[in-house]
Design an enzyme around this catalytic site. Structure first.
Site, PDB file in Angstrom:
ATOM      1  CD  GLU A  19      54.687  53.166  34.925  1.00  0.00           C
ATOM      2  OE1 GLU A  19      55.492  53.799  34.736  1.00  0.00           O
ATOM      3  OE2 GLU A  19      53.612  53.561  35.228  1.00  0.00           O
ATOM      4  CD  GLU A  27      58.062  54.269  38.895  1.00  0.00           C
ATOM      5  OE1 GLU A  27      57.912  53.380  39.676  1.00  0.00           O
ATOM      6  OE2 GLU A  27      57.894  54.238  37.717  1.00  0.00           O
TER       7      GLU A  27
END
Ligand code: NAD
Length: 694
Positions: free
Chosen positions: A106, A126
């Protein structure tokens, strides 16, 4: 000391993350990075910033240990750092080598351009922790690449390499040769070409009828993973990425991320993640303990287990000598290995070169002397102490000094097996699970005299052969099967007293177990449990067993292998079918023994079976057979089909609350009069001290 270094190369400020081993984005690193970025932005000689990590890791993302602490959100948090990069007045380029995962990915998506080396490895994993990316991943990835590809990456959480990253458009260029120099050259070129600050947030998701596609995906996911909220949250977040302005999408992602963080599923999955990594920490064996070299492995017994065990080593490129005393069995064992590899080949999972290499590493033999030079021998012969005695005496006579002698016994005393040799410190248990080439779990059984370096060697080797190793002390059944015995025992008692095998199986399967106890017994072979019980009736007469399971065996119903057990099976079909003959056996047994029956709710079924695992698990901890509650959870998650979203039996007990668990155990004790149900003293201690079991 700063966790970043910063140096000017031509017009490019190269900021390098320096938080080994994987540049996790903890608070200090974030602070140091912000400082370096601010300095670079203020320096008029700097025209662009290149953000990079080590050769092995750009960044593996958030520090999972920081997750539930205040530091996770302390300023600057990851979102602030990414925002700073996106809105920087100068170009910021991510130069990625090695791991680029989670928050690290990210962070790279916040940069204006991305380049990577051929060893780069990307993932947004995740979902495996019951979460969705929480620092803009769900909003940016579908803006950068095809929506379906973005969904798949986040839904599976699997990693992908540089070639895929380039093909998908995750990176702008794959850099060959001297990585840092060439990445700087790429950046210089952007400066010369006056390339714009490319912010992913400013673009839109380009996908025709995204809403309909995501609705369809949602319906499918609801059906296939009803117990996991994260996949549905991912869809919601992606919908927002498609329909809403970027800032609203970011708020949606944050809200969903926080909601997920507080679910029991997420707590369970995070627990499992940490638990898996803790297993190889053994308190009295330091990580730096020297290990023995294992270059040649011998396996004795080419039956069900021996062949599968051999494949693990062949897959890892370690030569195996496979011995059996029976020529036909040896041939059969080798042909099963070949067949397994041929199946993989047919599925396109194994190349001809790899097939040849693996089979080339395998040497069959009928002569014990051929094992003499092996560094490790694993015995997988019949489960009879006299056979083990003969084998270990022979091994003791012929093996070179320093060789590790391992037994795959399921039920025999490893201390006793060690005592058959003059070198008990080199003897250890390696309890593989069937099928041994598939099942991830390996119980490493530490006998009284097993040397520390022998344990360290096997723990290290387990990683080479891609197993999850958990240390167990010596006891009957070790961790997994000792607990399982009570679980099955209770399941049979439930049927004796009024439930049906189907009801018990269904209740546990709906609760999340991959397979209910009766289906599992039919698969493993009911005769195995029968043989163990016959021993128990003599050794432990105080343990209450229902003899109903014996009645099933006496009718020859040994399970799938004979087409009938607690269920019946059509030829070549594993689907369990309820069988009126079983109902007759059950009813006959009840009336013969004057058993008063009653109805059981699914909740009662769960209590009596899962709480049995919890109580016996607590006893294993008390006795020091298991090192940690989390080790027990790993055993059940990797070896017994325990649902990951419940975190393992010990974690589940903590989640329910130990006071409630003990109250239920006391109630069942009163109802059943079975002393097993008195709560283990460790449970009471945990309650008194306010500590967790897992
Ligand atoms: P198996 O009967 O399928 O195979 C045993 C093999 O050992 C046979 O091929 C036999 O010919 C050979 N053998 C017997 N005595 C020998 C000797 N003296 N020298 C050389 N070879 C000899 O048994 P299995 O199911 O593979 O079990 C082997 C061991 O693994 C047992 O200790 C068992 O408890 C353990 N184990 C079995 C399972 C399982 O699910 N089958 C799971 C975990 C552990």
């Amino acid at each position: 000391m700063s966790l970043v270094t910063s140096s000017l190369v031509q017009h490019v400020q190269v900021i390098t993350l320096l938080n080994p081993p994987v540049n996790s984005l903890g608070l200090q690193l974030r602070r140091d990075l912000v400082q370096a970025l601010n300095l670079a932005m203020a320096d008029p000689t700097v025209q662009a910033v290149m953000l990079t990590g080590s050769e092995n890791a750009f960044s593996a993302g958030a520090d999972i240990k920081e997750f539930t602490t205040a530091s996770a959100n302390s300023d600057p948090n990851l979102l602030t750092v990414i925002d700073l990069i996106e809105h920087a007045p100068k170009l910021v380029i991510a130069a990625i080598q090695g791991t680029c995962m989670g928050g690290g990915f990210e962070l790279a998506l916040g940069c204006h351009y991305r380049v990577c080396s051929s060893n780069a490895n990307f993932a947004l994993p995740e979902i495996k922790l019951g979460l969705i990316p929480g620092a803009g991943g769900t909003q940016k990835l579908p803006r950068l690449i095809n929506l379906e590809e973005a969904l798949n990456i986040m839904l599976k959480g699997e990693s992908f390499g540089s070639a895929v990253a380039q093909k998908l458009g995750v990176v702008d260029q794959l850099i060959e040769g001297d990585f840092i120099n060439n990445a700087v050259l790429f950046t210089e070129k952007l400066i010369i070409d006056k390339k714009p600050l490319q912010r992913i947030r400013d673009s839109k998701v380009k996908y025709p009828n995204a809403q309909a596609y995501l609705d369809f995906a949602k319906t499918t996911l609801k059906a296939i993973s009803p117990n996991y909220p994260a996949p549905l949250a991912l869809i919601e977040s992606l919908k927002s990425a498609c329909m809403d302005p970027f800032s609203v999408g970011m708020q949606t992602e944050r809200k969903l991320f926080i909601e997920l963080m507080n679910t029991s599923q997420c707590r369970a999955l995070r627990h499992a993640f940490v638990a898996q990594r803790s297993c190889n920490k053994i308190p009295d064996i330091p990580q730096e303990t020297p290990t023995r070299h294992i270059n040649l492995v011998g396996i004795i017994g080419a039956g069900t287990m021996g062949g599968g065990i051999a494949m693990n080593f062949l897959n890892a490129g370690i030569p195996v000598t496979l011995l059996d005393s029976n020529e036909d069995t040896l041939k059969k064992g080798i042909s099963i290995i070949r067949k397994n590899y041929e199946n993989s080949q047919q599925k396109g999972k194994l190349s001809q070169t790899d097939f040849d290499a693996r089979m080339g590493l395998l040497t069959p033999t009928l002569k014990m002397d051929d094992l003499a030079q092996c560094d490790l021998v694993i015995e997988a012969v019949f489960e009879e102490i006299s056979v083990k005695e003969q084998v270990f005496k022979e091994l003791d006579r012929l093996m070179k000094p320093g060789a590790i002698l391992a037994t795959n016994t399921s039920t025999l005393d490893v201390d006793r097996i060690a005592s058959f040799t003059t070198r008990p410190s080199s003897v250890i248990g390696c309890h593989f699970f069937s099928p041994a080439n598939v099942m991830k779990l390996l119980e490493v059984v530490r006998a009284k005299e097993t040397a520390k370096d022998v344990i360290a060697t096997i723990m290290k080797l387990s990683k080479t052969i891609k197993k999850t190793a958990v240390v167990s002390g010596v006891c009957d059944g070790f961790i997994g099967n000792r607990m399982l015995e009570h679980y099955i025992r209770m399941a049979v008692i439930l049927v004796e007293q009024g439930a049906t095998p189907t009801q018990v199986d269904k209740a546990l399967e709906n609760w999340g177990m991959i397979m209910g106890p009766f289906r599992m017994s039919d698969l493993a072979g009911n005769d195995i449990g029968w043989a163990i019980r016959k021993r128990r009736y003599i050794e432990k007469p105080q343990v209450i067993y229902s003899r109903l399971a014996d009645a099933i065996c006496e009718a020859g119903r040994f399970g799938q292998k004979v087409g009938q057990g607690w269920y019946k099976y059509e030829p070549n079909n594993r689907k369990p079918l309820a069988d009126p003959a079983v109902t007759q056996i059950i009813e006959g047994f009840r009336s013969k023994n004057n058993i008063k029956i009653r109805a059981f709710t699914d909740a009662e079924i769960i209590e009596r079976t899962i709480y049995a695992l919890i109580n016996e698990g607590a006893r294993l901890l008390e006795e020091g057979i298991a090192l940690r509650g989390s080790d027990i959870d790993v055993v059940y998650l990797t070896g017994y089909g325990f649902p990951a979203f419940r975190g393992g039996p010990m974690k589940y007990a903590d989640e329910i609350g130990l006071v409630k668990v003990c109250a239920a155990m006391n109630r069942i004790f009163e109802e059943s009069n079975d002393p097993f149900w008195q709560p283990a003293s460790l449970l009471t201690n945990c309650i008194n001290q306010g500590t967790a079991l897992s």
